[in-house]
Design a protein around this motif. Structure first.
Motif, PDB file in Angstrom:
ATOM      1  N   LEU A 118      -5.575   3.799   4.603  1.00  0.00           N
ATOM      2  CA  LEU A 118      -4.324   4.548   4.425  1.00  0.00           C
ATOM      3  C   LEU A 118      -4.605   5.883   3.747  1.00  0.00           C
ATOM      4  O   LEU A 118      -4.091   6.929   4.151  1.00  0.00           O
ATOM      5  CB  LEU A 118      -3.317   3.722   3.609  1.00  0.00           C
ATOM      6  N   LYS A 119      -5.460   5.834   2.727  1.00  0.00           N
ATOM      7  CA  LYS A 119      -5.832   7.053   2.004  1.00  0.00           C
ATOM      8  C   LYS A 119      -6.501   8.057   2.942  1.00  0.00           C
ATOM      9  O   LYS A 119      -6.207   9.253   2.911  1.00  0.00           O
ATOM     10  CB  LYS A 119      -6.788   6.697   0.853  1.00  0.00           C
ATOM     11  N   HIS A 145      -4.040   9.537   5.481  1.00  0.00           N
ATOM     12  CA  HIS A 145      -3.153  10.477   4.787  1.00  0.00           C
ATOM     13  C   HIS A 145      -3.898  11.784   4.510  1.00  0.00           C
ATOM     14  O   HIS A 145      -3.359  12.879   4.705  1.00  0.00           O
ATOM     15  CB  HIS A 145      -2.667   9.835   3.484  1.00  0.00           C
ATOM     16  N   LEU A 151       0.844  -1.203   0.000  1.00  0.00           N
ATOM     17  CA  LEU A 151       0.000   0.000   0.000  1.00  0.00           C
ATOM     18  C   LEU A 151       0.874   1.246   0.000  1.00  0.00           C
ATOM     19  O   LEU A 151       1.799   1.376   0.795  1.00  0.00           O
ATOM     20  CB  LEU A 151      -0.905   0.025   1.234  1.00  0.00           C
ATOM     21  N   THR A 152       0.542   2.180  -0.912  1.00  0.00           N
ATOM     22  CA  THR A 152       1.262   3.459  -0.918  1.00  0.00           C
ATOM     23  C   THR A 152       0.260   4.573  -1.149  1.00  0.00           C
ATOM     24  O   THR A 152      -0.819   4.346  -1.714  1.00  0.00           O
ATOM     25  CB  THR A 152       2.314   3.544  -2.051  1.00  0.00           C
ATOM     26  N   VAL A 153       0.620   5.733  -0.721  1.00  0.00           N
ATOM     27  CA  VAL A 153      -0.244   6.895  -0.938  1.00  0.00           C
ATOM     28  C   VAL A 153       0.618   8.136  -1.058  1.00  0.00           C
ATOM     29  O   VAL A 153       1.754   8.154  -0.566  1.00  0.00           O
ATOM     30  CB  VAL A 153      -1.291   7.023   0.208  1.00  0.00           C
ATOM     31  N   ALA A 193      -6.147  -0.203   1.948  1.00  0.00           N
ATOM     32  CA  ALA A 193      -5.749   0.903   1.070  1.00  0.00           C
ATOM     33  C   ALA A 193      -6.615   2.133   1.352  1.00  0.00           C
ATOM     34  O   ALA A 193      -6.121   3.263   1.393  1.00  0.00           O
ATOM     35  CB  ALA A 193      -5.869   0.478  -0.392  1.00  0.00           C
TER      36      ALA A 193
END
Lengths: 82, 82
Positions: free
Chosen positions: B19-20, B23, A80-82, B16
């Protein structure tokens, strides 16, 4: 290709030149394991280094780091990345 | 502006979307402390999240994370990058 964040401890006093050299040592052989080291960040005060890579597996990341002379203390897949 | 890598533990099972959202909560208030969260990577299996930011200080990073509801466990200045 999966991304990984690996962490090295015990690198207190690391200099910019040393970071460059160790990164170069990884880049020189990374293709042999299908790994690409994208970026690294270092905190010379606590001796912590974070490396971001694309690789087929955590084991492939470790094999390159070991052969380059700096085994990682932790390797985390980061799907997971953001 | 200095860069920081901060680490959150105990986030096992993070999705996901979560996390979004977390953020976004940081981004919504980061300017109040002159911080910018550039990127985050998460390993939902071990529950580890890494956040890269530009900020005037580690304390400013922590203030934003705390107000957004997710205090960092470690915050490292990362003056060296490659």
């Amino acid at each position: 290709m999966p991304q990984f964040m690996d962490v090295h401890h015990g690198m207190k006093g690391l200099t910019a030149d040393q970071l460059k050299e160790t990164h170069k040592a990884d880049l020189a052989i990374e293709k042999e394991e299908g790994v690409h080291f994208e970026k690294a960040w270092a905190d010379p005060e606590s001796g912590t280094v974070y490396c971001l890579s694309e690789a087929p597996s955590a084991e492939a990341v470790q094999r390159i780091h070991e052969r380059a002379g700096h085994r990682a203390d932790e390797i985390h897949p980061v799907p997971l990345t953001v």
